[in-house]
Design a protein around this motif. Structure first.
Motif, PDB file in Angstrom:
ATOM      1  N   ASN A   3       0.835  -1.189   0.000  1.00  0.00           N
ATOM      2  CA  ASN A   3       0.000   0.000   0.000  1.00  0.00           C
ATOM      3  C   ASN A   3       0.866   1.233   0.000  1.00  0.00           C
ATOM      4  N   ARG A   4       0.412   2.254  -0.697  1.00  0.00           N
ATOM      5  CA  ARG A   4       1.182   3.481  -0.786  1.00  0.00           C
ATOM      6  C   ARG A   4       0.855   4.369   0.408  1.00  0.00           C
ATOM      7  N   ARG A   5       1.862   4.880   1.038  1.00  0.00           N
ATOM      8  CA  ARG A   5       1.681   5.748   2.195  1.00  0.00           C
ATOM      9  C   ARG A   5       2.385   7.064   1.944  1.00  0.00           C
ATOM     10  N   THR A   6       1.738   8.134   2.205  1.00  0.00           N
ATOM     11  CA  THR A   6       2.359   9.432   2.008  1.00  0.00           C
ATOM     12  C   THR A   6       2.963   9.938   3.296  1.00  0.00           C
ATOM     13  N   HIS A   7       4.002  10.769   3.141  1.00  0.00           N
ATOM     14  CA  HIS A   7       4.632  11.392   4.290  1.00  0.00           C
ATOM     15  C   HIS A   7       3.972  12.714   4.637  1.00  0.00           C
ATOM     16  N   TRP A   8       3.071  13.220   3.756  1.00  0.00           N
ATOM     17  CA  TRP A   8       2.460  14.510   4.028  1.00  0.00           C
ATOM     18  C   TRP A   8       1.592  14.419   5.275  1.00  0.00           C
ATOM     19  N   PRO A   9       1.811  15.258   6.275  1.00  0.00           N
ATOM     20  CA  PRO A   9       0.996  15.235   7.489  1.00  0.00           C
ATOM     21  C   PRO A   9      -0.294  16.023   7.300  1.00  0.00           C
ATOM     22  N   ASN A  10      -1.147  15.561   6.346  1.00  0.00           N
ATOM     23  CA  ASN A  10      -2.334  16.337   6.044  1.00  0.00           C
ATOM     24  C   ASN A  10      -3.511  15.978   6.945  1.00  0.00           C
ATOM     25  N   ARG A  11      -3.373  14.964   7.751  1.00  0.00           N
ATOM     26  CA  ARG A  11      -4.401  14.634   8.729  1.00  0.00           C
ATOM     27  C   ARG A  11      -3.731  14.528  10.095  1.00  0.00           C
ATOM     28  N   GLU A  12      -4.227  15.300  11.028  1.00  0.00           N
ATOM     29  CA  GLU A  12      -3.613  15.305  12.343  1.00  0.00           C
ATOM     30  C   GLU A  12      -4.583  14.795  13.396  1.00  0.00           C
ATOM     31  N   ARG A  48      17.289  17.147   0.629  1.00  0.00           N
ATOM     32  CA  ARG A  48      16.186  16.296   1.044  1.00  0.00           C
ATOM     33  C   ARG A  48      14.863  16.876   0.580  1.00  0.00           C
ATOM     34  N   PRO A  49      13.888  16.008   0.238  1.00  0.00           N
ATOM     35  CA  PRO A  49      12.567  16.502  -0.149  1.00  0.00           C
ATOM     36  C   PRO A  49      11.907  17.248   1.009  1.00  0.00           C
ATOM     37  N   ILE A  50      11.251  18.340   0.706  1.00  0.00           N
ATOM     38  CA  ILE A  50      10.522  19.092   1.722  1.00  0.00           C
ATOM     39  C   ILE A  50       9.083  18.607   1.677  1.00  0.00           C
ATOM     40  N   CYS A  51       8.777  17.640   2.528  1.00  0.00           N
ATOM     41  CA  CYS A  51       7.483  16.946   2.505  1.00  0.00           C
ATOM     42  C   CYS A  51       6.637  17.298   3.721  1.00  0.00           C
ATOM     43  N   ASP A  52       6.434  18.539   3.966  1.00  0.00           N
ATOM     44  CA  ASP A  52       5.621  18.965   5.100  1.00  0.00           C
ATOM     45  C   ASP A  52       4.630  20.010   4.593  1.00  0.00           C
ATOM     46  N   LEU A  53       3.357  19.651   4.581  1.00  0.00           N
ATOM     47  CA  LEU A  53       2.336  20.547   4.045  1.00  0.00           C
ATOM     48  C   LEU A  53       2.199  21.833   4.844  1.00  0.00           C
ATOM     49  N   ARG A  54       2.729  21.843   6.069  1.00  0.00           N
ATOM     50  CA  ARG A  54       2.656  23.074   6.855  1.00  0.00           C
ATOM     51  C   ARG A  54       3.452  24.197   6.190  1.00  0.00           C
ATOM     52  N   VAL A  55       4.459  23.844   5.404  1.00  0.00           N
ATOM     53  CA  VAL A  55       5.216  24.862   4.668  1.00  0.00           C
ATOM     54  C   VAL A  55       4.295  25.544   3.658  1.00  0.00           C
ATOM     55  N   LEU A  56       3.561  24.739   2.866  1.00  0.00           N
ATOM     56  CA  LEU A  56       2.612  25.314   1.926  1.00  0.00           C
ATOM     57  C   LEU A  56       1.512  26.072   2.660  1.00  0.00           C
ATOM     58  N   ASN A  57       1.030  25.512   3.758  1.00  0.00           N
ATOM     59  CA  ASN A  57      -0.019  26.188   4.520  1.00  0.00           C
ATOM     60  C   ASN A  57       0.434  27.563   4.999  1.00  0.00           C
ATOM     61  N   HIS A  58       1.707  27.668   5.342  1.00  0.00           N
ATOM     62  CA  HIS A  58       2.265  28.958   5.766  1.00  0.00           C
ATOM     63  C   HIS A  58       2.191  29.969   4.617  1.00  0.00           C
ATOM     64  N   PHE A  59       2.544  29.519   3.409  1.00  0.00           N
ATOM     65  CA  PHE A  59       2.498  30.410   2.253  1.00  0.00           C
ATOM     66  C   PHE A  59       1.056  30.781   1.906  1.00  0.00           C
ATOM     67  N   ILE A  60       0.135  29.833   2.070  1.00  0.00           N
ATOM     68  CA  ILE A  60      -1.278  30.119   1.817  1.00  0.00           C
ATOM     69  C   ILE A  60      -1.791  31.168   2.800  1.00  0.00           C
ATOM     70  N   ILE A 144       8.213  28.426  -3.132  1.00  0.00           N
ATOM     71  CA  ILE A 144       7.433  27.275  -3.580  1.00  0.00           C
ATOM     72  C   ILE A 144       8.156  26.562  -4.718  1.00  0.00           C
ATOM     73  N   ASN A 145       8.786  27.320  -5.607  1.00  0.00           N
ATOM     74  CA  ASN A 145       9.582  26.697  -6.667  1.00  0.00           C
ATOM     75  C   ASN A 145      10.744  25.893  -6.092  1.00  0.00           C
ATOM     76  N   ALA A 146      11.324  26.379  -4.992  1.00  0.00           N
ATOM     77  CA  ALA A 146      12.402  25.637  -4.330  1.00  0.00           C
ATOM     78  C   ALA A 146      11.863  24.334  -3.738  1.00  0.00           C
ATOM     79  N   VAL A 147      10.650  24.375  -3.194  1.00  0.00           N
ATOM     80  CA  VAL A 147      10.022  23.156  -2.675  1.00  0.00           C
ATOM     81  C   VAL A 147       9.824  22.151  -3.807  1.00  0.00           C
ATOM     82  N   LEU A 148       9.355  22.616  -4.962  1.00  0.00           N
ATOM     83  CA  LEU A 148       9.156  21.720  -6.104  1.00  0.00           C
ATOM     84  C   LEU A 148      10.474  21.094  -6.554  1.00  0.00           C
TER      85      LEU A 148
END
Length: 204
Positions: A3-12, A48-60, A144-148
């Protein structure tokens, strides 16, 4: 098949969330420092990949702050001319049919457009408080481009002019532009990050 598991902490966990609050802000601050460091010209992608949605949430959230500042601005806060902006609505059936490359190029085209638009807004806005927010949103688009890049998403810059790009429309006010900015980050950018292979793993 695993099963595929994501590292994004989108559910707390709401209970655990209270216990972790004291730790979250330092971690987020550290991540943001990493992102800002890698927006400097001439530097390669983060190791290293930046896999924390809180970074995007901060920009939003900062994009929303700019939108709020725009609503309270009374003078020196308009666009000098209409601009092309990316479509923010998402047809999920169509989105799922697109390849990873198509999704990445669509998002990066939108980010590029927004960067051009916000840079144009910078030159026309004379309100100091609002200009500070606009400056911040432009810097955040670079972040955000750096995150990508950290997620091994190949950089892409459209070769067409802003007027001839497909999937765009025009807005004539700064308020509309900032609203598009927020919605694009909340929609297509978030979807692209959630699907990033660098933030997924197969679990046996």
């Amino acid at each position: 098949m695993g099963n595929r598991r994501t590292h994004w902490p989108n559910r707390e966990d709401p209970v655990r969330g209270y216990a972790d609050t004291a730790m979250e802000f330092p971690r987020l601050f550290a991540l943001l420092l990493i992102v800002l460091e890698w927006t400097r010209p001439g530097l390669p992608s983060p190791l290293r990949p930046i896999c924390d949605l809180r970074v995007l949430n901060h920009f939003i959230q900062e994009a929303r702050d700019a939108e709020v500042a725009m609503k309270s601005c009374r003078e020196g806060c308009g666009l000098s001319e209409s601009v092309s902006v990316p479509q923010t609505t998402v047809n999920f059936d169509d989105w799922e049919k697109k390849s990873a490359l198509e999704k990445a190029q669509e998002v990066q085209t939108g980010l590029w457009l927004l960067q051009q638009d916000l840079s144009s807004l910078q030159t026309s806005v004379t309100n100091t408080a609002l200009n500070s927010h606009i400056d911040n949103t432009v810097r955040n688009l670079l972040s955000i481009n750096a995150v990508l890049r950290s997620l091994n998403i190949q950089e892409y810059t459209p070769t067409a002019t802003t007027e001839s790009l497909e999937g765009t429309w025009r807005v004539s006010s700064a308020a509309e532009l900032l609203q598009v900015h927020v919605n694009f980050l909340r929609g297509k950018v978030r979807l692209l990050l959630l699907d990033a292979p660098a933030c997924q793993q197969d679990v046996s």
